[in-house]
Write an enzyme that holds these catalytic residues in place. Structure first.
Site, short mmCIF file in Angstrom:
data_model
loop_
_atom_site.label_atom_id
_atom_site.label_comp_id
_atom_site.label_asym_id
_atom_site.label_seq_id
_atom_site.Cartn_x
_atom_site.Cartn_y
_atom_site.Cartn_z
N ASP A 276 0.83 -1.20 0.00
CA ASP A 276 0.00 0.00 0.00
C ASP A 276 0.88 1.26 0.00
O ASP A 276 1.95 1.27 0.60
CB ASP A 276 -0.90 -0.03 1.24
CG ASP A 276 -1.97 1.05 1.21
OD1 ASP A 276 -2.72 1.09 0.21
OD2 ASP A 276 -2.07 1.83 2.17
N GLU A 323 0.84 -0.42 -5.17
CA GLU A 323 -0.34 0.46 -5.15
C GLU A 323 0.16 1.84 -5.57
O GLU A 323 0.68 2.60 -4.77
CB GLU A 323 -0.96 0.46 -3.75
CG GLU A 323 -2.30 1.21 -3.67
CD GLU A 323 -2.11 2.70 -3.44
OE1 GLU A 323 -2.39 3.47 -4.40
OE2 GLU A 323 -1.71 3.09 -2.34
N ASP A 371 -11.25 1.38 -0.59
CA ASP A 371 -11.49 2.80 -0.31
C ASP A 371 -12.57 3.41 -1.21
O ASP A 371 -12.87 4.60 -1.08
CB ASP A 371 -10.19 3.60 -0.50
CG ASP A 371 -9.22 3.42 0.65
OD1 ASP A 371 -9.68 3.10 1.77
OD2 ASP A 371 -8.01 3.60 0.45
#
Length: 478
Positions: A276, A323, A371
């Site tokens: 991430d 990401e 998200d």
């Protein structure tokens, strides 16, 4: 699909029989990869991105039914919140803990347990969680000085706490065994598992407590600078995450041992891992801890190339997905491509609609991530003109099934991407009520969504498999 969001007899998804059933259905549908959220112990706001440890797993995922099958529980545990569509973390944790402690009292350590307990991370984590309970679950930098500084001075007598420390080790041992068996079951059915590694660790974690030299902290363990991002798509004042910033100069001198150990450990748990906030390996947003928002910050360069050179010299087979979302400078993509990491493309950000005819193949396409709202919820939030334009484009290019969600799924599956990840909420045509997280907010209803049975998924399998076969993305054919 997060493990927590799967059905379970005790109010949350676990490493138990319901998840084995999910894997059976996923294999029948033709899936070849299952992406999950971090499994680490949930911290502030029940967020998997503010965990108490980068290595440990949350006891919530422990299957009580498997503990009973092992003979560690002497009665069948009654169901609890089985049909709830929201996870009540506090109640579920309290309910399960008494049975896990009962299983611990029945457990007889063996050689394998001793080998597991010998790992440095588990010893640190077990002591950390024991001390945390003794200090009212406060952040470690608010503990009594001796416990706060135990990793530095090592002057706390641990004998009075050995039973609780051993209990914490037992929980992690059982979690590790249950997870490894579950992962092997998935692999045997042609499904790989993609884990998720947050770039930052939480201040209230065993990682920071036990190796604070890797972070920019003051003498009492408080961050001098914190992490986040400047104003973006989600927030006009940016996102102030609160995680401590790494001391990259120290890490460079230590040959990035903290990062190498952390990334290497993921190979024991997953087939590949999504990292991430990958952009922070190139440049990261450094915010003064005194600033109440993310506005007062600056971009600082990180030694990404040096770190990955050291990492791949030791772990050449590690598979990483970057990401790489957001407003990035070109150097982030150069770093990604230098190591042949796959990047990400999210339909909700890239569908304008012009298609993805020019997209590179070395990436993963998502309809949305944890998200984002489910694709149908996203669609419903668009203006009437935007919805009409999107439907017109899809129909023009041959996507005309009975729902917008399915058309977008087919559109994504037929992209040139190496892999396509479709959230369960999109396969089930769910709306914004099934959203997992809204960035910039903390607490309910974030991370609480779950499905209480798999019947709707099972019913959709013929259509799912048809879409996968038409796009030549099935793992295998019957």
């Amino acid at each position: 699909m997060p493990v927590a969001s799967l059905p379970g007899r005790h109010g949350i998804g676990t490493f138990g029989r319901e998840t084995y059933h999910f894997i059976d259905l996923a294999a029948k549908a033709g899936f070849s990869i299952w992406q999950i959220l971090p499994l680490n112990p949930l911290g502030y706001g029940n967020s998997p991105y503010q965990p108490y440890s980068s290595y440990a797993m949350d006891p919530l995922y422990l299957s009580l039914d498997i503990l009973e099958e092992q003979g560690l529980l002497h009665q069948k545990v009654p169901s609890f919140h089985r049909h709830s569509e929201r996870i009540d973390y506090e109640q579920v944790r309290t309910y399960k803990e008494k049975f896990i402690r009962e299983a611990y009292r029945s457990f007889k350590p063996d050689h394998n347990f001793s080998v597991f307990a010998y790992q440095e991370w588990i010893r640190n984590y077990a002591i950390f969680m024991t001390f945390k309970q003794l200090n009212g679950m406060k952040c470690w930098n608010e503990w009594k000085a001796a416990m706060r500084d135990q990793p530095v001075h090592n002057d706390v007598d641990l004998k009075p706490y050995e039973d609780e420390i051993l209990y914490q080790v037992f929980v992690q041992y059982e979690l590790f065994l249950q997870w490894k068996n579950l992962k092997q079951y998935a692999n045997d059915r042609g499904i790989e598992i993609m884990g998720d590694l947050p770039f930052y660790v939480g201040i209230d974690s065993a990682d920071v407590w036990a190796s604070r030299q890797n972070f920019l902290l003051d003498k009492k363990g408080h961050p001098r600078f914190i992490a986040g991002v400047p104003p973006d798509y989600f927030s006009a004042t940016g996102q102030r995450w609160g995680n401590p910033i790494y001391d990259w100069e120290y890490m460079r001198q230590d040959k990035f041992q903290f990062w190498i150990e952390r990334l290497s450990y993921t190979e024991r748990l997953f087939d590949q891992v999504r990292v991430d906030h990958f952009r922070a390996f190139d440049t990261y947003w450094k915010i003064k801890a005194s600033c109440p928002t993310a506005l007062d910050g600056e971009w600082v360069e990180a030694p990404g190339y040096e770190l990955f050179d050291e990492l791949f010299a030791k772990e050449p087979e590690l598979q990483i997905v970057a990401e790489d979302l957001g407003d990035l400078r070109a150097e982030v993509l150069e770093l990604r491509d230098h190591y042949s990491f796959r990047g990400m493309r999210v339909i909700q950000f890239s569908f304008d609609p012009k298609g993805m005819e020019e997209d590179k193949t070395h990436l993963l396409v998502y309809t949305g991530t944890h998200d984002n709202a489910p694709i149908y919820g996203w669609y419903r939030e668009k203006t009437r003109k935007e919805r009409r334009d999107m439907r017109r484009y899809l129909w023009k290019h041959g996507y005309h099934k009975h729902s917008f969600s399915w058309d977008i799924i087919d559109y994504s599956l037929r992209s040139k991407a190496d892999m396509v990840i479709i959230p369960m909420s999109d396969w089930l045509h769910l709306g914004s009520d099934a959203r997992l997280n809204l960035p910039g907010t903390v607490g309910a209803p974030n991370w609480m969504w779950r499905i209480n049975d798999l019947s709707k998924f099972a019913y959709a399998i013929p259509e799912i498999r048809s879409s996968l076969e038409e796009s030549h993305r099935t793992a295998k054919k019957d």
